[in-house]
Design a protein around this motif. Sequence first.
Motif, mmCIF file in Angstrom:
data_model
loop_
_atom_site.group_PDB
_atom_site.id
_atom_site.type_symbol
_atom_site.label_atom_id
_atom_site.label_comp_id
_atom_site.label_asym_id
_atom_site.label_seq_id
_atom_site.Cartn_x
_atom_site.Cartn_y
_atom_site.Cartn_z
ATOM 1 N N GLN A 163 -0.141 2.538 -8.775
ATOM 2 C CA GLN A 163 1.024 2.991 -8.036
ATOM 3 C C GLN A 163 1.373 4.441 -8.392
ATOM 4 O O GLN A 163 1.226 4.850 -9.552
ATOM 5 C CB GLN A 163 2.242 2.114 -8.355
ATOM 6 N N HIS A 164 1.848 5.174 -7.411
ATOM 7 C CA HIS A 164 2.480 6.465 -7.673
ATOM 8 C C HIS A 164 3.770 6.194 -8.446
ATOM 9 O O HIS A 164 4.402 5.146 -8.293
ATOM 10 C CB HIS A 164 2.774 7.172 -6.352
ATOM 11 N N THR A 200 -6.654 3.818 -6.104
ATOM 12 C CA THR A 200 -6.089 2.958 -5.062
ATOM 13 C C THR A 200 -5.494 1.687 -5.647
ATOM 14 O O THR A 200 -4.660 1.045 -5.009
ATOM 15 C CB THR A 200 -7.164 2.579 -4.034
ATOM 16 N N THR A 201 -5.901 1.331 -6.862
ATOM 17 C CA THR A 201 -5.379 0.120 -7.495
ATOM 18 C C THR A 201 -4.133 0.394 -8.333
ATOM 19 O O THR A 201 -3.611 -0.514 -8.967
ATOM 20 C CB THR A 201 -6.451 -0.522 -8.392
ATOM 21 N N THR A 244 2.935 2.130 -2.064
ATOM 22 C CA THR A 244 3.093 2.605 -3.441
ATOM 23 C C THR A 244 1.823 3.262 -3.972
ATOM 24 O O THR A 244 1.808 3.753 -5.104
ATOM 25 C CB THR A 244 3.458 1.442 -4.380
ATOM 26 N N GLU A 245 0.768 3.302 -3.189
ATOM 27 C CA GLU A 245 -0.564 3.694 -3.669
ATOM 28 C C GLU A 245 -0.625 5.120 -4.217
ATOM 29 O O GLU A 245 -0.169 6.071 -3.596
ATOM 30 C CB GLU A 245 -1.567 3.560 -2.523
ATOM 31 N N SER A 246 -1.211 5.261 -5.405
ATOM 32 C CA SER A 246 -1.436 6.558 -6.041
ATOM 33 C C SER A 246 -2.573 7.293 -5.343
ATOM 34 O O SER A 246 -3.499 6.665 -4.814
ATOM 35 C CB SER A 246 -1.791 6.341 -7.511
ATOM 36 N N ARG A 256 0.818 -1.212 0.000
ATOM 37 C CA ARG A 256 0.000 0.000 0.000
ATOM 38 C C ARG A 256 0.856 1.268 0.000
ATOM 39 O O ARG A 256 0.379 2.342 -0.381
ATOM 40 C CB ARG A 256 -0.930 -0.005 1.212
ATOM 41 N N ARG A 309 -1.237 -1.777 -9.118
ATOM 42 C CA ARG A 309 -0.662 -2.189 -7.835
ATOM 43 C C ARG A 309 -0.884 -3.692 -7.665
ATOM 44 O O ARG A 309 -1.606 -4.152 -6.782
ATOM 45 C CB ARG A 309 -1.280 -1.377 -6.694
ATOM 46 N N TRP A 341 -3.669 8.119 1.932
ATOM 47 C CA TRP A 341 -3.228 7.398 0.726
ATOM 48 C C TRP A 341 -1.781 6.981 0.917
ATOM 49 O O TRP A 341 -0.985 7.670 1.539
ATOM 50 C CB TRP A 341 -3.425 8.233 -0.535
ATOM 51 N N GLY A 342 -1.447 5.800 0.379
ATOM 52 C CA GLY A 342 -0.232 5.108 0.752
ATOM 53 C C GLY A 342 1.064 5.861 0.554
ATOM 54 O O GLY A 342 1.846 6.034 1.505
ATOM 55 N N TYR A 343 1.329 6.315 -0.676
ATOM 56 C CA TYR A 343 2.593 6.997 -0.952
ATOM 57 C C TYR A 343 2.714 8.268 -0.115
ATOM 58 O O TYR A 343 3.787 8.590 0.401
ATOM 59 C CB TYR A 343 2.692 7.325 -2.439
#
Length: 257
Positions: free
Chosen positions: A30-31, A27-28, A21-23, A19, A66, A136-138
């Motif tokens: 990657q940044h 949510t599915t 790497t999440e954009s 997570r 992701r 959000w993850g990133y």
Amino acid sequence: MDVEAFYLPLGDNRFSPTRATESPWETTAQHGGPPSALLAHLATSATGEQLRAARISVDFFGAIPRRELTVEVSPLRPGRRIDLTEATMTVDGRIVAVARVWSIATGPTPPAVTALTPPPAVPAENDHFLPHLSDWGYGQALDWRWTAGSPDRQGPADVWTRVRLPLIAGEELTGTDRALIAADAANGLSAELPISSWLSIPPGMTTHLTREPDGEWVHLSCRSRLTDDGLGLCSGTLSDTRGAIGEVAQPLLVRER
């Protein structure tokens, strides 16, 4: 964040993105920062110990899912003093990103060396990247501390960043990892239009590094310039506490959502 790293190694050049790497937009997906760093990390791992990454160019072939991914590394121009290596990322058999890394051998100190000017000190208080999207993850995987501009308004921004997690589980972060994980955030940090209503999409990123950053913190001083026909260019200077370590540039597609 309750995750071990940005990527979990699965063997045979396969990785599972966490997570972290999440954009912020999907949510599915990657940044772009973590995939860029992963490709460069694996490309430079295949070169000689005396070589250092000097230019990293990454092309994104669309949103990066992701999901489990594979990276293939290929030497394009092997050399003891100058080396070009390519790393290709695939998801479900489809190419999603390609990086080419020029590495240059280090050597004796030349008679003229550029003096360094340190950026402002790291502020004590932590900020949020895209504060209206705090979960959000990133955005949570790094510390963000503004020295100019503001997370609450558009325009140029100067920001200290600190990566909180290893890039790959079980491996220590390198200075190049830290710089590249942060570098792709430049266009989001310096957006000239509200990102809730305007897209600012970089199809790629090019980063030049003269040296790896010393310590945990990487400063990003970034600006975006937009044209009257829907294009743009984001550029930024990367620094550590001693001074500049390199530059990043991103071409932009600018469209209303």
